[in-house]
Design an enzyme around this catalytic site. Sequence first.
Site, PDB file in Angstrom:
ATOM      1  N   LEU A 171      -9.551  44.406  -5.729  1.00 36.90           N
ATOM      2  CA  LEU A 171     -10.783  45.183  -5.613  1.00 36.90           C
ATOM      3  C   LEU A 171     -11.845  44.280  -4.998  1.00 36.90           C
ATOM      4  O   LEU A 171     -12.078  43.174  -5.493  1.00 36.90           O
ATOM      5  CB  LEU A 171     -11.238  45.660  -6.991  1.00 36.90           C
ATOM      6  CG  LEU A 171     -12.568  46.391  -7.025  1.00 36.90           C
ATOM      7  CD1 LEU A 171     -12.479  47.731  -6.295  1.00 36.90           C
ATOM      8  CD2 LEU A 171     -13.024  46.588  -8.465  1.00 36.90           C
ATOM      9  N   HIS A 228     -14.036  35.758  -0.451  1.00 33.44           N
ATOM     10  CA  HIS A 228     -14.729  37.044  -0.638  1.00 33.44           C
ATOM     11  C   HIS A 228     -14.355  37.463  -2.051  1.00 33.44           C
ATOM     12  O   HIS A 228     -13.175  37.478  -2.408  1.00 33.44           O
ATOM     13  CB  HIS A 228     -14.220  38.061   0.387  1.00 33.44           C
ATOM     14  CG  HIS A 228     -14.925  39.387   0.359  1.00 33.44           C
ATOM     15  ND1 HIS A 228     -15.546  39.889   1.487  1.00 33.44           N
ATOM     16  CD2 HIS A 228     -15.102  40.304  -0.607  1.00 33.44           C
ATOM     17  CE1 HIS A 228     -16.071  41.068   1.199  1.00 33.44           C
ATOM     18  NE2 HIS A 228     -15.809  41.338  -0.082  1.00 33.44           N
ATOM     19  N   LEU A 229     -15.338  37.800  -2.864  1.00 28.21           N
ATOM     20  CA  LEU A 229     -15.093  38.192  -4.247  1.00 28.21           C
ATOM     21  C   LEU A 229     -14.005  39.254  -4.304  1.00 28.21           C
ATOM     22  O   LEU A 229     -14.058  40.251  -3.581  1.00 28.21           O
ATOM     23  CB  LEU A 229     -16.392  38.744  -4.861  1.00 28.21           C
ATOM     24  CG  LEU A 229     -16.280  39.278  -6.293  1.00 28.21           C
ATOM     25  CD1 LEU A 229     -15.916  38.165  -7.262  1.00 28.21           C
ATOM     26  CD2 LEU A 229     -17.585  39.943  -6.700  1.00 28.21           C
ATOM     27  N   HIS A 230     -12.995  39.021  -5.136  1.00 26.32           N
ATOM     28  CA  HIS A 230     -11.952  40.022  -5.339  1.00 26.32           C
ATOM     29  C   HIS A 230     -11.427  39.935  -6.759  1.00 26.32           C
ATOM     30  O   HIS A 230     -11.237  38.867  -7.312  1.00 26.32           O
ATOM     31  CB  HIS A 230     -10.822  39.897  -4.318  1.00 26.32           C
ATOM     32  CG  HIS A 230     -10.191  38.553  -4.199  1.00 26.32           C
ATOM     33  ND1 HIS A 230     -10.795  37.483  -3.562  1.00 26.32           N
ATOM     34  CD2 HIS A 230      -8.982  38.107  -4.619  1.00 26.32           C
ATOM     35  CE1 HIS A 230      -9.989  36.443  -3.591  1.00 26.32           C
ATOM     36  NE2 HIS A 230      -8.888  36.787  -4.236  1.00 26.32           N
ATOM     37  N   LEU A 231     -11.233  41.112  -7.325  1.00 29.92           N
ATOM     38  CA  LEU A 231     -10.716  41.257  -8.674  1.00 29.92           C
ATOM     39  C   LEU A 231      -9.244  41.643  -8.568  1.00 29.92           C
ATOM     40  O   LEU A 231      -8.909  42.614  -7.896  1.00 29.92           O
ATOM     41  CB  LEU A 231     -11.494  42.354  -9.411  1.00 29.92           C
ATOM     42  CG  LEU A 231     -11.104  42.624 -10.858  1.00 29.92           C
ATOM     43  CD1 LEU A 231     -11.568  41.462 -11.736  1.00 29.92           C
ATOM     44  CD2 LEU A 231     -11.740  43.927 -11.339  1.00 29.92           C
TER      45      LEU A 231
END
Length: 139
Positions: free
Chosen positions: A41, A95-98
């Site tokens: 995400l 890049h921020l990712h969950l």
Amino acid sequence: MAECLFCSIASGETPADVVLETDDMVGFLDIRPLFKGHTLLVPRTHVVTLPDLPAALRDPFLEAGQRLAAAMVEALGAQGSFVAMNNTVSQSVPHLHLHVVPRTKGDGLRGFFWPRHKYADGEAQEYVDRLRTALEKAP
């Protein structure tokens, strides 16, 4: 950000197996999943780490993560999920990712020695379809 792979996926420039799309977030299958259905995400806005995430995106990010975690159980028959993110260290794409990973007791995931799996031809689309169906049912 033109050089960011996840920005390119979020904008639709780079193809991905997209599971979830909102105005602010995109969820897509990891190309090297821990288990099939493993979803990343990302915010559409380029944000590198969780501390960089603007306040206005905190709730949409968490809400989308909750929906994906529920979809793992509903769509894939998982008993639960593993939800995690890295900040800088071990962050292969800045890049921020969950990570939202389907889990089942005895699935073999131990500590941080994680196996990786591959999708057979056409199999990723089956997982996309199953997760999307569960996401559409969720409130």
